[in-house]
Design an enzyme around this catalytic site. Structure first.
Site, PDB file in Angstrom:
ATOM      1  N   CYS A   1      59.175 -24.230  39.821  1.00 32.67           N
ATOM      2  CA  CYS A   1      59.939 -23.648  40.916  1.00 32.67           C
ATOM      3  C   CYS A   1      61.314 -24.283  40.995  1.00 32.67           C
ATOM      4  O   CYS A   1      61.695 -25.104  40.172  1.00 32.67           O
ATOM      5  CB  CYS A   1      59.205 -23.853  42.242  1.00 32.67           C
ATOM      6  SG  CYS A   1      59.050 -25.584  42.701  1.00 32.67           S
TER       7      CYS A   1
ATOM      8  N   ILE B   1      51.776 -20.536  39.485  1.00 27.18           N
ATOM      9  CA  ILE B   1      50.983 -20.988  38.341  1.00 27.18           C
ATOM     10  C   ILE B   1      49.622 -21.503  38.783  1.00 27.18           C
ATOM     11  O   ILE B   1      48.601 -21.208  38.180  1.00 27.18           O
ATOM     12  CB  ILE B   1      51.750 -22.084  37.563  1.00 27.18           C
ATOM     13  CG1 ILE B   1      52.954 -21.454  36.848  1.00 27.18           C
ATOM     14  CG2 ILE B   1      50.846 -22.794  36.557  1.00 27.18           C
ATOM     15  CD1 ILE B   1      53.882 -22.448  36.207  1.00 27.18           C
ATOM     16  N   LEU B   2      49.610 -22.265  39.865  1.00 31.30           N
ATOM     17  CA  LEU B   2      48.381 -22.877  40.369  1.00 31.30           C
ATOM     18  C   LEU B   2      48.207 -22.478  41.828  1.00 31.30           C
ATOM     19  O   LEU B   2      49.185 -22.400  42.568  1.00 31.30           O
ATOM     20  CB  LEU B   2      48.489 -24.401  40.237  1.00 31.30           C
ATOM     21  CG  LEU B   2      47.203 -25.223  40.254  1.00 31.30           C
ATOM     22  CD1 LEU B   2      46.326 -24.887  39.056  1.00 31.30           C
ATOM     23  CD2 LEU B   2      47.551 -26.714  40.236  1.00 31.30           C
TER      24      LEU B   2
ATOM     25  N   ASP C   1      48.033 -28.511  44.125  1.00 31.25           N
ATOM     26  CA  ASP C   1      48.332 -29.913  43.854  1.00 31.25           C
ATOM     27  C   ASP C   1      49.322 -30.550  44.824  1.00 31.25           C
ATOM     28  O   ASP C   1      49.255 -31.755  45.084  1.00 31.25           O
ATOM     29  CB  ASP C   1      48.856 -30.058  42.426  1.00 31.25           C
ATOM     30  CG  ASP C   1      50.085 -29.190  42.153  1.00 31.25           C
ATOM     31  OD1 ASP C   1      50.182 -28.101  42.745  1.00 31.25           O
ATOM     32  OD2 ASP C   1      50.934 -29.588  41.338  1.00 31.25           O
TER      33      ASP C   1
ATOM     34  N   GLY D   1      55.535 -30.616  22.263  1.00 27.48           N
ATOM     35  CA  GLY D   1      55.356 -31.932  21.654  1.00 27.48           C
ATOM     36  C   GLY D   1      56.430 -32.935  22.012  1.00 27.48           C
ATOM     37  O   GLY D   1      56.448 -34.049  21.467  1.00 27.48           O
TER      38      GLY D   1
END
Length: 628
Positions: A2, A57-58, A102, A370
């Site tokens: 966000c 997303i969550l 979260d 990565g």
């Protein structure tokens, strides 16, 4: 995840704050296209405004922010993810929760533990808490600065935001260039530390919090975490180290797969993204893989990627692969890319990064990458060179000759190698020398010192390799490598997660004997990574021990063909734009262009004329976008 915005004001009206928050949020719509909210809170002397743009997303149903505690009216907005929220929530069930996500967990950890809550979070985050009871605002940022947070003061008000454009809009201050950092940019290719190239706009440092007292109108910044690399355990056994490394790596990937929307990975030819992608298939066997190729063979990693997938078919048989081609035509995207990054960074990989993020953002909302392994475990050639220099005088003459053959640049480096680890790091990073900078900028006196606030914790007991890693993780990692990843992924409404920057992995890496990271005699970097991935069958042996090839672009090839360059690049290199801006000497640019060659330039070339010209292109386009 966000974009956030905030205002602390003692003279603006509630309606004016709300309007400015809306305007600030509109400029961050790409960071949060799914929803938005503004909230204004009253305190004794003024108002506090929190603005939020959401990328869902969550906790898709109840995770909207700001989140306000019903018990004490404290409030939070936060950009990013706290990956260990389920584990933290289990430690405090009595706190009461109105959401399933979260960020409310982070707020409750603050309410229960105070500022110590920052040491409990595992994730990437930059946020703000309004502590209603204690009359203060807390701004905080994750340990490695994966998520950005900018702030400024203007006309008795305090502003903060995830992006600079939003901040400039909200505070209404005149936009001016920070002339004290022009030489800094051209020397290091970016501006390390708390300053930006915008006068008066600051970055909250990684691993830090800002505590703003609403009564006194004063604030102080403190670090809650330092990456301490003076804790080597010399008698550590390689087998035990590999076991612990894999345990931490697997858990870092596992918790970063937590999402209520589809997750993919960015896959290059290197072992880091290959290992992340391989481990991600354990959770999601049909995961999407996103990769970029080049027409120029020596830069193209697609054959390595395809070979890797084929050799590890048992893990990748259900995956879906998406590839794109990055060619010189991508140079026409530079102005929009620079506008999104906001700060000038002379990094060629912004082009393929933008392209792969665009491709991924059209299909998923989250990717694992990565990034971070090279910085934490010693993956760059400069780390091998530094380690070789530190042991050189203790070697026999035959051993010295072997080292000199592996590192032809070693002798010249040792002639200038400083005893000061900060100065040593700077020596390896310079794009222009002092004399070249004077010619380029027309200044007799330079302000090109490495910013003190970009230097890390150093006890003086670090091995030279670890001192270099400390410098890398404090400066170049957050302000160059990760800055470009955050801004370009969010440009395409895509969240990029970095398992190798799990602080548990980093703190474990700090205890490793140096030869578990690099071995200059064998020209091996990140040894613990390759050895462990092969031992535990996360990668095949050939991939695990493949020599690192820097992920870069054929800039010298592209700039050497003027007829194929887009107009925006031609205007910088051959037009009047540089002269009209009056900041750098156009004659010096012409001289560098005359020396441009694609001969003997490849992925491992550290500094070329193309790099110097590209830095001028980036700066000139950036200045034109924000100041002309």
């Amino acid at each position: 995840m966000c974009g956030i915005s905030g205002i602390i004001s003692y003279n603006l009206s509630q309606d004016e704050i709300h309007l400015r928050l809306e305007q600030m949020g509109a400029l961050q719509a790409h960071r949060g296209p799914d929803d938005k909210r503004e909230a204004v809170y009253t305190f004794r002397s003024g108002f506090i405004g929190f603005g939020f743009r959401r990328l869902s997303i969550l906790d898709l149903e109840t995770g909207m922010q700001p989140i306000v505690s019903q018990q004490d009216q404290s409030a939070i907005i936060c950009n990013g993810q706290v990956y260990n929220y389920l584990e933290l929530k289990a430690t405090a069930p009595e706190m009461g929760y109105s959401t399933k996500g979260d960020i409310e967990v982070a707020l409750n950890m603050y309410r229960k533990h105070g500022l110590d809550f920052l040491n409990m979070l595992n994730g990437m985050y930059a946020g703000a808490i309004y502590d209603h009871i204690n009359k203060k605002i807390i701004l905080f940022r994750d340990r490695f600065g994966i998520k950005p947070l900018y702030y400024t003061e203007w006309e008795n008000n305090f502003f903060f935001s995830s992006e600079i454009k939003s901040l400039l809009k909200g505070n209404m201050r005149p936009t001016q260039i920070n002339r004290d950092r022009i030489e800094t940019f051209f020397k290091y290719r970016y501006v390390p530390g708390t300053d930006t190239m915008f006068d008066g706009i600051k970055k909250l440092p990684p691993g830090s919090y800002l505590e703003y007292n609403l009564d006194s109108k004063k604030y102080e910044i403190k670090r809650y975490w330092d990456y301490k690399l003076d804790r080597i355990i010399p008698d550590m056994k390689l087998e035990e180290a590999s076991e612990e490394f894999i345990r931490l790596f697997r858990d870092a990937v596992r918790i970063r797969m937590r999402s209520d929307v589809e997750v993919g990975t960015l896959l290059s030819g290197g072992i880091d993204s290959s290992a992340v992608s391989s481990e991600a298939t354990v959770t999601k066997p049909d995961i999407r893989l996103f990769s970029i190729s080049f027409n120029e063979d020596k830069y193209n990693e697609l054959p390595l990627i395809e070979e890797f997938i084929k050799k590890n078919g048992n893990r990748f048989r259900l995956t879906r692969q998406h590839t794109g081609l990055c060619g010189s035509e991508m140079l026409k995207e530079l102005p929009e890319i620079i506008k999104s990054i906001e700060e000038p960074i002379s990094l060629g990989t912004i082009l393929p990064t933008d392209q792969v993020c665009r491709m991924a953002g059209e299909r998923v909302k989250v990717v694992l990458t990565g990034e971070g392994a090279d910085e934490i475990f010693g993956g760059y050639r400069k780390f091998l060179l530094e380690t070789a220099a530190s042991v050189y005088h203790g070697l026999s003459i035959p051993e010295q000759k072997v080292i000199e053959e592996i590192y032809p640049e070693l002798k010249s480096y040792m002639k200038i190698r400083s005893n000061n680890p900060v100065e040593r790091y700077i020596q390896s990073e310079s794009l222009f020398t002092g004399d070249e900078l004077k010619e380029l900028t027309g200044k007799d006196r330079l302000n090109d010192q490495f910013p003190i606030d970009a230097t890390p914790y150093l006890s003086g007991n670090e091995h030279p390799l670890n001192a270099a890693i400390a410098m890398e993780t404090r400066a170049r990692l957050p302000d160059y490598v990760i800055l470009r990843l955050d801004k370009l992924s969010m440009r395409h409404s895509l969240e990029a997660r970095t398992p190798f920057l799990d602080y548990r992995l980093a703190e474990f890496a700090a205890t490793l004997p140096v030869d578990f990271k690099v071995n200059p005699a064998n020209n091996r970097e990140k040894y613990i990574c390759g050895n462990s991935f092969a031992m535990y069958s996360i990668l095949d042996k050939e991939t695990a021990f493949r020599k690192k090839q820097p992920f870069t672009i054929p800039m010298a090839d592209w700039l050497s063909e003027p007829s194929r360059l887009p107009e925006c690049i031609k205007e910088v290199m051959f037009g009047d734009m540089v002269k009209k801006q009056g900041i750098i000497n156009p004659d010096i640019l012409k001289r560098h262009i005359s020396l441009l060659s694609k001969e003997d330039v490849g992925p491992n070339t550290l500094v070329s004329e193309a790099d110097r010209i590209y830095a001028v292109i980036i700066f000139t386009l950036w200045y034109d976008l924000f100041f002309s």
